[in-house]
Design a protein around this motif. Sequence first.
Motif, PDB file in Angstrom:
ATOM      1  N   PRO A 172       7.028   9.036  -6.764  1.00 48.66           N
ATOM      2  CA  PRO A 172       7.360   7.620  -6.631  1.00 48.66           C
ATOM      3  C   PRO A 172       7.041   6.715  -5.095  1.00 48.66           C
ATOM      4  CG  PRO A 172       9.365   8.931  -6.472  1.00 48.66           C
ATOM      5  CD  PRO A 172       8.172   9.618  -6.804  1.00 48.66           C
ATOM      6  N   GLY A 173       5.752   6.035  -5.380  1.00 49.39           N
ATOM      7  CA  GLY A 173       5.532   5.191  -4.745  1.00 49.39           C
ATOM      8  C   GLY A 173       4.206   5.564  -3.674  1.00 49.39           C
ATOM      9  N   THR A 174       3.783   6.676  -4.965  1.00 49.83           N
ATOM     10  CA  THR A 174       1.724   6.616  -4.318  1.00 49.83           C
ATOM     11  C   THR A 174       0.810   5.748  -4.308  1.00 49.83           C
ATOM     12  OG1 THR A 174       2.523   9.298  -5.071  1.00 49.83           O
ATOM     13  CG2 THR A 174       0.723   8.642  -4.387  1.00 49.83           C
ATOM     14  N   LEU A 175       1.170   5.441  -5.370  1.00 46.06           N
ATOM     15  CA  LEU A 175      -0.660   3.924  -5.122  1.00 46.06           C
ATOM     16  C   LEU A 175       0.501   2.723  -4.647  1.00 46.06           C
ATOM     17  CD1 LEU A 175      -1.287   3.870  -9.242  1.00 46.06           C
ATOM     18  CD2 LEU A 175      -2.069   4.668  -7.341  1.00 46.06           C
ATOM     19  N   ALA A 176       1.399   2.597  -4.024  1.00 42.74           N
ATOM     20  CA  ALA A 176       1.944   1.313  -3.805  1.00 42.74           C
ATOM     21  C   ALA A 176       2.165   1.546  -2.134  1.00 42.74           C
ATOM     22  CB  ALA A 176       3.440   1.119  -3.768  1.00 42.74           C
ATOM     23  N   ASN A 177       2.000   2.813  -1.750  1.00 41.99           N
ATOM     24  CA  ASN A 177       1.487   3.269  -0.336  1.00 41.99           C
ATOM     25  C   ASN A 177       0.420   2.936  -0.014  1.00 41.99           C
ATOM     26  OD1 ASN A 177       3.854   3.061   0.233  1.00 41.99           O
ATOM     27  ND2 ASN A 177       4.237   5.661  -0.363  1.00 41.99           N
ATOM     28  N   LEU A 178      -0.975   2.938  -0.850  1.00 43.37           N
ATOM     29  CA  LEU A 178      -1.900   3.336  -0.839  1.00 43.37           C
ATOM     30  C   LEU A 178      -2.291   1.257  -0.941  1.00 43.37           C
ATOM     31  CD1 LEU A 178      -3.250   6.141  -2.738  1.00 43.37           C
ATOM     32  CD2 LEU A 178      -2.671   5.875  -0.167  1.00 43.37           C
ATOM     33  N   HIS A 179      -1.280   0.782  -0.883  1.00 45.93           N
ATOM     34  CA  HIS A 179      -1.292  -0.431  -1.309  1.00 45.93           C
ATOM     35  C   HIS A 179      -1.107  -1.515  -0.221  1.00 45.93           C
ATOM     36  CE1 HIS A 179      -3.798   1.097  -4.634  1.00 45.93           C
ATOM     37  NE2 HIS A 179      -4.650   0.316  -4.431  1.00 45.93           N
ATOM     38  N   ARG A 180      -0.300  -1.284   1.146  1.00 53.06           N
ATOM     39  CA  ARG A 180       0.820  -2.018   1.009  1.00 53.06           C
ATOM     40  C   ARG A 180      -0.111  -3.550   1.465  1.00 53.06           C
ATOM     41  NH1 ARG A 180       2.528   2.516   5.450  1.00 53.06           N
ATOM     42  NH2 ARG A 180      -0.097   2.821   5.886  1.00 53.06           N
ATOM     43  N   ILE A 181       0.396  -4.735   2.005  1.00 54.87           N
ATOM     44  CA  ILE A 181       0.266  -5.537   1.833  1.00 54.87           C
ATOM     45  C   ILE A 181       0.117  -5.659   3.285  1.00 54.87           C
ATOM     46  CG2 ILE A 181       2.581  -6.838   1.793  1.00 54.87           C
ATOM     47  CD1 ILE A 181       0.834  -9.350   0.259  1.00 54.87           C
ATOM     48  N   HIS A 182       0.740  -5.609   4.129  1.00 50.47           N
ATOM     49  CA  HIS A 182       0.691  -6.278   5.662  1.00 50.47           C
ATOM     50  C   HIS A 182       0.122  -5.159   6.352  1.00 50.47           C
ATOM     51  CE1 HIS A 182       4.021  -2.618   4.822  1.00 50.47           C
ATOM     52  NE2 HIS A 182       3.404  -2.127   5.881  1.00 50.47           N
ATOM     53  N   GLU A 183      -0.317  -4.334   5.827  1.00 56.36           N
ATOM     54  CA  GLU A 183      -2.526  -3.513   6.184  1.00 56.36           C
ATOM     55  C   GLU A 183      -3.035  -3.800   5.685  1.00 56.36           C
ATOM     56  OE1 GLU A 183      -1.924  -0.598   7.675  1.00 56.36           O
ATOM     57  OE2 GLU A 183       0.516  -0.931   8.081  1.00 56.36           O
ATOM     58  N   ARG A 184      -4.119  -4.570   7.060  1.00 58.99           N
ATOM     59  CA  ARG A 184      -5.242  -4.821   6.501  1.00 58.99           C
ATOM     60  C   ARG A 184      -6.213  -3.986   5.186  1.00 58.99           C
ATOM     61  NH1 ARG A 184      -8.312  -7.028  11.821  1.00 58.99           N
ATOM     62  NH2 ARG A 184      -9.851  -7.171   9.658  1.00 58.99           N
ATOM     63  N   SER A 185      -6.255  -4.501   4.709  1.00 54.67           N
ATOM     64  CA  SER A 185      -7.353  -4.112   3.273  1.00 54.67           C
ATOM     65  C   SER A 185      -8.077  -5.036   3.069  1.00 54.67           C
ATOM     66  CB  SER A 185      -6.241  -3.886   2.210  1.00 54.67           C
ATOM     67  OG  SER A 185      -6.265  -5.306   1.661  1.00 54.67           O
ATOM     68  N   GLY A 186      -8.983  -4.520   1.914  1.00 57.70           N
ATOM     69  CA  GLY A 186      -9.409  -5.731   1.380  1.00 57.70           C
ATOM     70  C   GLY A 186      -9.813  -6.704   0.314  1.00 57.70           C
ATOM     71  N   ASP A 187      -8.926  -6.903   0.691  1.00 57.61           N
ATOM     72  CA  ASP A 187      -7.945  -7.676  -1.276  1.00 57.61           C
ATOM     73  C   ASP A 187      -8.722  -9.784  -0.181  1.00 57.61           C
ATOM     74  OD1 ASP A 187      -6.528  -5.525  -1.641  1.00 57.61           O
ATOM     75  OD2 ASP A 187      -4.496  -7.231  -1.562  1.00 57.61           O
ATOM     76  N   HIS A 188      -9.283  -9.816  -1.273  1.00 60.24           N
ATOM     77  CA  HIS A 188      -9.585 -11.568  -0.984  1.00 60.24           C
ATOM     78  C   HIS A 188      -9.455 -12.182  -2.087  1.00 60.24           C
ATOM     79  CE1 HIS A 188     -13.441  -9.572  -2.860  1.00 60.24           C
ATOM     80  NE2 HIS A 188     -13.505 -10.526  -2.310  1.00 60.24           N
ATOM     81  N   VAL A 189      -9.488 -13.166  -2.235  1.00 60.59           N
ATOM     82  CA  VAL A 189      -9.672 -14.343  -3.470  1.00 60.59           C
ATOM     83  C   VAL A 189     -11.339 -14.985  -3.474  1.00 60.59           C
ATOM     84  CG1 VAL A 189      -8.767 -16.928  -4.068  1.00 60.59           C
ATOM     85  CG2 VAL A 189      -7.291 -15.548  -2.349  1.00 60.59           C
ATOM     86  N   ARG A 190     -11.330 -14.847  -4.453  1.00 65.93           N
ATOM     87  CA  ARG A 190     -13.110 -15.584  -4.867  1.00 65.93           C
ATOM     88  C   ARG A 190     -13.523 -16.431  -5.254  1.00 65.93           C
ATOM     89  NH1 ARG A 190     -17.605 -10.740  -7.034  1.00 65.93           N
ATOM     90  NH2 ARG A 190     -17.438 -10.886  -4.722  1.00 65.93           N
TER      91      ARG A 190
ATOM     92  N   LEU B 205       0.764  -1.230 -10.520  1.00 63.13           N
ATOM     93  CA  LEU B 205       1.094   0.160  -9.805  1.00 63.13           C
ATOM     94  C   LEU B 205       1.780   0.964 -10.108  1.00 63.13           C
ATOM     95  CD1 LEU B 205      -0.616  -1.088  -6.291  1.00 63.13           C
ATOM     96  CD2 LEU B 205      -1.810  -0.264  -8.586  1.00 63.13           C
ATOM     97  N   GLU B 206       3.221   0.451 -10.183  1.00 61.74           N
ATOM     98  CA  GLU B 206       4.536   1.318 -10.510  1.00 61.74           C
ATOM     99  C   GLU B 206       3.848   1.686 -11.959  1.00 61.74           C
ATOM    100  OE1 GLU B 206       5.444   1.612  -7.401  1.00 61.74           O
ATOM    101  OE2 GLU B 206       6.743   2.400  -8.997  1.00 61.74           O
ATOM    102  N   HIS B 207       4.097   0.924 -13.046  1.00 60.84           N
ATOM    103  CA  HIS B 207       3.422   1.222 -14.556  1.00 60.84           C
ATOM    104  C   HIS B 207       2.037   2.587 -14.097  1.00 60.84           C
ATOM    105  CE1 HIS B 207       6.025  -1.000 -16.551  1.00 60.84           C
ATOM    106  NE2 HIS B 207       6.136  -2.040 -15.564  1.00 60.84           N
ATOM    107  N   LEU B 208       1.542   2.680 -13.223  1.00 60.42           N
ATOM    108  CA  LEU B 208       0.437   3.647 -13.244  1.00 60.42           C
ATOM    109  C   LEU B 208       0.969   4.151 -12.216  1.00 60.42           C
ATOM    110  CD1 LEU B 208      -2.944   1.348 -12.147  1.00 60.42           C
ATOM    111  CD2 LEU B 208      -2.584   2.564 -14.862  1.00 60.42           C
ATOM    112  N   ASN B 209       1.996   4.426 -11.460  1.00 64.36           N
ATOM    113  CA  ASN B 209       2.218   5.588 -10.823  1.00 64.36           C
ATOM    114  C   ASN B 209       2.904   6.219 -11.788  1.00 64.36           C
ATOM    115  OD1 ASN B 209       1.897   5.818  -7.789  1.00 64.36           O
ATOM    116  ND2 ASN B 209       3.899   6.646  -8.674  1.00 64.36           N
ATOM    117  N   LYS B 210       3.124   5.598 -12.455  1.00 67.61           N
ATOM    118  CA  LYS B 210       4.608   6.628 -13.806  1.00 67.61           C
ATOM    119  C   LYS B 210       3.630   7.634 -14.420  1.00 67.61           C
ATOM    120  CE  LYS B 210       6.139   4.190 -16.975  1.00 67.61           C
ATOM    121  NZ  LYS B 210       7.113   3.522 -17.784  1.00 67.61           N
ATOM    122  N   HIS B 211       3.193   7.022 -15.025  1.00 64.18           N
ATOM    123  CA  HIS B 211       2.019   7.712 -16.311  1.00 64.18           C
ATOM    124  C   HIS B 211       1.170   8.293 -15.301  1.00 64.18           C
ATOM    125  CE1 HIS B 211       3.378   5.023 -19.485  1.00 64.18           C
ATOM    126  NE2 HIS B 211       2.983   3.779 -18.376  1.00 64.18           N
ATOM    127  N   LEU B 212       1.084   8.596 -14.080  1.00 67.59           N
ATOM    128  CA  LEU B 212       0.206   9.305 -13.254  1.00 67.59           C
ATOM    129  C   LEU B 212       0.740  10.435 -13.576  1.00 67.59           C
ATOM    130  CD1 LEU B 212      -2.690   7.233 -12.248  1.00 67.59           C
ATOM    131  CD2 LEU B 212      -2.952   8.541 -14.225  1.00 67.59           C
TER     132      LEU B 212
END
Length: 360
Positions: free
Chosen positions: A173-191, A162-169
């Motif tokens: 700084p931190g825009t994408l990281a702030n949409l994907h904070r691990i401690h926040e509820r999200s739909g991340d899952h193992v399948r 995400l950091e590399h994407l953020n830089k190229h876009l």
Amino acid sequence: MAHLTSHHTLPAFPEGLKTAPLVSVSFAKLQNNDEGSSADFFQACKELGFFYLDFVGSQLGETIISEAEELNKVQKEFFALPNEVKDVYGRPHLHPFYAYRYTETEGEDENGAPLRNANYNLRKDDILGQCERLACHPLIFQYQDLFERYVRHCRAAVDVLLEHLNKHLQLPPGTLANLHRIHERSGDHVRFTQNHPGAFNEERARMAEHTDFGSLTILFNWLGGLQVRLPENDEWVYVNPVPGSCIVNLGDAMVKFTAGILRSNIHRVVPAPSTQAHLMRNSLVFFTRPEDKVILKRLKGGIIDAQPQSNQPEPEMTSHEWIILKGTGRLPGVFTSKGFEGKARNPVAQAPPVAVSIPA
Ligand SMILES: O=C(O)CCC(=O)C(=O)O
Ligand SMILES: [Fe+2]
């Protein structure tokens, strides 16, 4: 040399079969901010939306590889359980999405029951203890520590991407990281996924076509069977698993955030090709999604501002609403940068409203 993975225990992917031209990006080099690798990575995210992420030579990467190997053993153990045991953790009674799910396929098991192709979605927030935990099989508790390490390590790798994407876009700084904070509820899952060997069936293959709905997917597979549709000519070609690398692909959220700069490529799983066709096929997927409350719409700033504005008003929905609608088949069709392709042109008009009672 000791093998890092179990691929060598399986018959090789057939020679001469056309494969998808995924570039290989070294994770160790991305961790070291190597400019050439970062540029290759960004190019792959724009052009095919799929690439190999070579974990060899990275301590974090090699840890993820060995954990994926361990989890592959766990999933085989899980799928070998009697159907009635797995059904306790099934969709939709447990949860409309984060649960065990199957479709019946040709053949019968030793009890005369139809064979099942199946998957089992285990959400990050359950694994990390960030919500009231859904019921899960004791085997999952038995390997709780492994699941937790795997989730944290995959997320750490995703954060690097995400950091590399953020830089190229050229986003703040931190825009994408702030949409994907691990401690926040999200739909991340193992399948966990398991598919029985079987003959190629065109109709089934078509039904399996999809894009991933989230941000970045980390995929491990051990046999062929994954196919991507090439953007230039719509040809379906196999992806050859590479030991020591995972396959990364981008999902719909990245298309929405970047107004189509990044690509979420259509793909599907079909039976493994010839030399491997007689084998049961498993894959292990880690899906990263934006936080549940994030609205899926184009971000402001950087090179995204130069993207054309769409003249079709886009319904705004949160990441959670998107996952539940797509994950329960209520947004049919394949989402691309041009909107929905195929089964539904105006999906939201056809989809019933999101049920507010669905647990996240
Ligand atoms: O099994 C695979 O190789 C790919 C699985 C996949 O595309 C998915 O679960 O979304
Ligand atoms: Fe997928």
